[in-house]
Write a protein that holds these residues in place. Structure first.
Motif, PDB file in Angstrom:
ATOM      1  N   GLN A  60       0.803  -1.243  -0.326  1.00  0.00           N
ATOM      2  CA  GLN A  60       0.036  -0.106   0.223  1.00  0.00           C
ATOM      3  C   GLN A  60       0.743   1.205   0.040  1.00  0.00           C
ATOM      4  OE1 GLN A  60      -0.759  -2.714   2.167  1.00  0.00           O
ATOM      5  NE2 GLN A  60      -2.093  -3.322   0.583  1.00  0.00           N
ATOM      6  N   ASP A  61       2.408   1.192   0.271  1.00  0.00           N
ATOM      7  CA  ASP A  61       3.122   2.313   0.370  1.00  0.00           C
ATOM      8  C   ASP A  61       3.513   2.578  -0.947  1.00  0.00           C
ATOM      9  OD1 ASP A  61       2.846   2.799   3.329  1.00  0.00           O
ATOM     10  OD2 ASP A  61       3.684   1.056   3.536  1.00  0.00           O
ATOM     11  N   ILE A  62       3.453   1.894  -1.865  1.00  0.00           N
ATOM     12  CA  ILE A  62       4.178   1.796  -3.253  1.00  0.00           C
ATOM     13  C   ILE A  62       3.610   3.001  -3.841  1.00  0.00           C
ATOM     14  CG2 ILE A  62       4.700   0.781  -5.531  1.00  0.00           C
ATOM     15  CD1 ILE A  62       4.595  -1.957  -3.851  1.00  0.00           C
ATOM     16  N   ARG A  63       4.668   3.818  -4.380  1.00  0.00           N
ATOM     17  CA  ARG A  63       4.277   5.309  -5.163  1.00  0.00           C
ATOM     18  C   ARG A  63       4.392   4.861  -6.784  1.00  0.00           C
ATOM     19  NH1 ARG A  63       1.331   8.354  -1.666  1.00  0.00           N
ATOM     20  NH2 ARG A  63       2.394   8.892   0.215  1.00  0.00           N
ATOM     21  N   SER A  64       5.447   4.021  -6.987  1.00  0.00           N
ATOM     22  CA  SER A  64       5.484   3.572  -8.566  1.00  0.00           C
ATOM     23  C   SER A  64       6.165   2.298  -8.508  1.00  0.00           C
ATOM     24  CB  SER A  64       6.509   4.570  -9.201  1.00  0.00           C
ATOM     25  OG  SER A  64       6.580   4.472 -10.426  1.00  0.00           O
ATOM     26  N   ALA A  73       3.375   7.706  -9.328  1.00  0.00           N
ATOM     27  CA  ALA A  73       2.691   7.562 -10.617  1.00  0.00           C
ATOM     28  C   ALA A  73       1.336   8.335 -10.429  1.00  0.00           C
ATOM     29  CB  ALA A  73       2.426   5.905 -10.751  1.00  0.00           C
ATOM     30  N   ARG A  74       0.870   8.347  -9.443  1.00  0.00           N
ATOM     31  CA  ARG A  74      -0.427   8.774  -9.111  1.00  0.00           C
ATOM     32  C   ARG A  74      -0.432  10.690  -9.277  1.00  0.00           C
ATOM     33  NH1 ARG A  74      -1.370   6.445  -5.110  1.00  0.00           N
ATOM     34  NH2 ARG A  74      -2.743   5.173  -5.865  1.00  0.00           N
ATOM     35  N   ALA A 114      -1.449   4.099 -14.407  1.00  0.00           N
ATOM     36  CA  ALA A 114      -2.176   3.188 -13.798  1.00  0.00           C
ATOM     37  C   ALA A 114      -1.319   1.505 -13.730  1.00  0.00           C
ATOM     38  CB  ALA A 114      -3.625   2.440 -14.366  1.00  0.00           C
ATOM     39  N   GLN A 115      -0.549   1.365 -14.611  1.00  0.00           N
ATOM     40  CA  GLN A 115       0.366   0.046 -14.571  1.00  0.00           C
ATOM     41  C   GLN A 115       1.366   0.282 -13.680  1.00  0.00           C
ATOM     42  OE1 GLN A 115       1.524  -1.463 -18.416  1.00  0.00           O
ATOM     43  NE2 GLN A 115       3.771  -1.952 -17.476  1.00  0.00           N
ATOM     44  N   TYR A 116       2.114   1.319 -13.357  1.00  0.00           N
ATOM     45  CA  TYR A 116       3.012   1.626 -12.555  1.00  0.00           C
ATOM     46  C   TYR A 116       2.628   1.645 -10.916  1.00  0.00           C
ATOM     47  CZ  TYR A 116       6.684   2.713 -15.824  1.00  0.00           C
ATOM     48  OH  TYR A 116       7.760   2.635 -16.816  1.00  0.00           O
ATOM     49  N   LEU A 117       1.150   1.728 -10.689  1.00  0.00           N
ATOM     50  CA  LEU A 117       0.656   1.689  -9.451  1.00  0.00           C
ATOM     51  C   LEU A 117       0.164   0.279  -9.389  1.00  0.00           C
ATOM     52  CD1 LEU A 117      -1.245   5.018  -9.409  1.00  0.00           C
ATOM     53  CD2 LEU A 117       0.673   4.186  -7.854  1.00  0.00           C
ATOM     54  N   HIS A 118       0.241  -0.550 -10.098  1.00  0.00           N
ATOM     55  CA  HIS A 118      -0.499  -1.926 -10.227  1.00  0.00           C
ATOM     56  C   HIS A 118       0.711  -3.010  -9.418  1.00  0.00           C
ATOM     57  CE1 HIS A 118      -2.704  -5.621 -10.762  1.00  0.00           C
ATOM     58  NE2 HIS A 118      -1.832  -6.111 -11.431  1.00  0.00           N
TER      59      HIS A 118
END
Length: 530
Positions: free
Chosen positions: A337-341, A491-492, A523-527
């Protein structure tokens, strides 16, 4: 404000007009990553006529997805590859000197949780210092427990014995690639992105050029050349196969790609200007936690990959491995849940075979340069740090194969890249992006409209205009992934800025900025794979 001359323009219509002119180049390079751009710069600096074409954007693939380290290769030292380490350390110094606005020294700390670790790794790192000699960036230090925690304040304190501190380098890979492109252009080379090589031109069994296609319009051009260099990274075998089919030869693949995953989280998980390095994780791989542009990069793993894609997806096991290993060394470990990219880079591991299938050796390092019987020169493998030495080896292969007349080398050893300041440089790469990354071009960029009109994340309207007018940018992705690294950092936030960037690009270029494609990519970089 004093008027500063603007850098060379990169107006696409003008570039394509040059591409359409009938001429014979000394050298045509296919591939606009670190290797191809290095070759183009070296050849242009020696006075050869050069054209380079890239099917996507410069550094779109592997060359923008490194771990952002300029290093001699501590791992190679452990393997006994002294020659590779010595050369890489020399090239590290050269890169830091030629692009001080884009590269800087960075301190690393190896925390020790067993009594044997500090002396064991420390001795090796002292040897690393010895190999660097005068090119060293700082002396290796043995740290006690408290000093280790000062350097790595969120390292797991339980069981910590001490640590070892050593120095390497850090850089902005995509912007360095762009600096190579623009420096080559300043030396007379023609570089065109979004221009794909469609087929090699053969005459009397020899490679005589390449047919390329402008991917925006579909218009084709034939570039004739005395020498063609295949510098397409993990994709080199496709051109080699085409060359073999045209000349009736069997060609064996030389690349076995692997992929490395990088997870980006907030700096709060390691609020330090020092990087954390674990030389041997639970399964023997290396783990980095590297501060970069205000965020923290965790990675990287190497996993074999059989299919090659421009936007490869991470494997679930890789992401789980990085998060799990981070938890062993950080007092508060990031979760999914902490991943930004989350992004993946493909690495071209080389099967060292020549075009006749015989076993051979790379020249003196982890890359291979081959010349087929038809004269196609292929280069692959290696790493960012040694891009300049690789380029010299490619030119040497062109000479020894009789494709180009010999001209003295070493011209890029002390060749400052575009933007390199002449005075002292304030290194701030660990903190955030800013005007300092433009180096000596900062004042010129500020002259453009919108220098104070902040879009967000430190990006102004003037920066987008500069990217469109002077840095070959065509799409939102070009700006937010490579001219500015926001997609790789958050990414967001990149998705939130994308519409404003798209509107400016549309105004500047008149081309489709491909906003929808970028939103899908963000969106892919947040998946996070389940």
């Amino acid at each position: 404000m004093t008027t500063v001359p603007l850098p060379l323009p990169t107006r696409r219509a003008d570039l394509l007009a040059q591409l359409a002119q009938p001429r014979v180049y000394d050298l045509v390079v296919i591939g606009g990553g670190a290797t191809g751009l290095g070759v183009a710069l070296d050849a242009a600096a020696r006075g050869f006529s050069v054209a380079l074409i890239e099917s996507h954007d410069f550094a779109k693939g592997t060359s923008s997805r490194a771990t952002k380290l300029v290093h001699g290769g501590v791992r190679y030292l452990a393997q006994g590859n002294i020659a590779l380490v010595r050369e890489a350390l020399h090239e590290r110094t050269t890169l830091l000197h030629n692009a001080p606005h884009l590269a800087q020294p960075l301190a690393f700390v190896m925390p020790s949780y067993h009594c044997w670790e500090s002396p064991f790794y420390g001795v090796g790192l002292k040897m690393y210092d010895a190999l660097a000699g005068k090119a060293g960036l700082g002396a290796t230090e043995f740290l006690g427990r408290e000093r280790t925690l000062q350097c790595l304040p969120t390292a797991r304190a339980e069981g910590l014995k001490g640590g070892v501190k050593y120095w390497d380098g850090q850089f902005d890979d995509a912007r360095l690639a762009l600096a190579l492109a623009r420096t080559a252009a300043s030396r007379g080379a023609l570089l065109v992105n979004y221009c794909a090589a469609k087929e090699l031109v053969h005459e009397d069994g020899r490679v005589a050029g390449v047919v390329c296609e402008d991917t925006e319009t579909g218009q084709r051009h034939t570039l004739r050349a005395r020498c063609v260099v295949n510098a397409t990274g993990v994709w080199v075998d496709a051109l080699r196969q085409q060359d073999g089919e045209a000349t009736g030869r069997s060609v064996k693949p030389i690349v076995a790609p692997s992929q490395g995953v990088h997870i980006v989280v907030d700096r709060e998980f390691l609020p330090s200007s020092h990087a954390l390095m674990v030389p041997k994780t639970a399964d023997g791989r290396v783990l980095f936690a590297v501060p970069w542009l205000g965020k923290l990069i965790l990675g990287t793993t190497d996993s074999p990959r059989h299919n090659i894609e421009y936007e490869p997806l991470p494997f679930h096991e890789e992401v789980a491995f990085i998060l799990r290993e981070s938890a062993r060394y950080l007092s508060r470990a990031p979760t999914a849940q902490d991943i930004r990219s989350l992004w993946v880079g493909l690495r071209p591991l080389v099967k060292p075979q020549d075009d006749d299938g015989n076993h051979t050796k790379s020249l003196s390092r982890e890359h291979t340069v081959l010349a087929s019987k038809s004269g196609l020169v292929t280069v692959t493998g290696g790493k960012w740090t040694t891009y300049r030495a690789m380029a010299e080896d490619v030119l040497q292969k062109c000479f020894s194969s009789g494709l180009l007349d010999v001209r003295p080398g070493g011209v890029t050893v002390r060749l400052p890249l575009v933007g390199a300041p002449t005075g002292p440089v304030q290194h701030r790469m660990c903190d955030a992006q800013g005007w300092h990354s433009y180096g000596s071009e900062a004042d010129a960029a500020r002259q453009l409209p919108g220098a104070d009109a902040l879009l967000g994340a430190g990006i102004t309207e003037a920066m987008v205009r500069f990217a469109a007018r002077h840095e070959y940018a065509r799409t939102v992705e070009d700006v937010l992934a490579r001219r500015w690294r926001l997609l790789f950092l958050d990414a967001r936030e990149a998705a939130a800025l994308a519409p404003a960037v798209a509107a400016l690009l549309q105004q500047e270029t008149g081309a489709d900025p491909q906003l929808d494609a970028f939103m899908a990519l963000a969106a892919q970089y947040l998946h996070v794979p389940a």
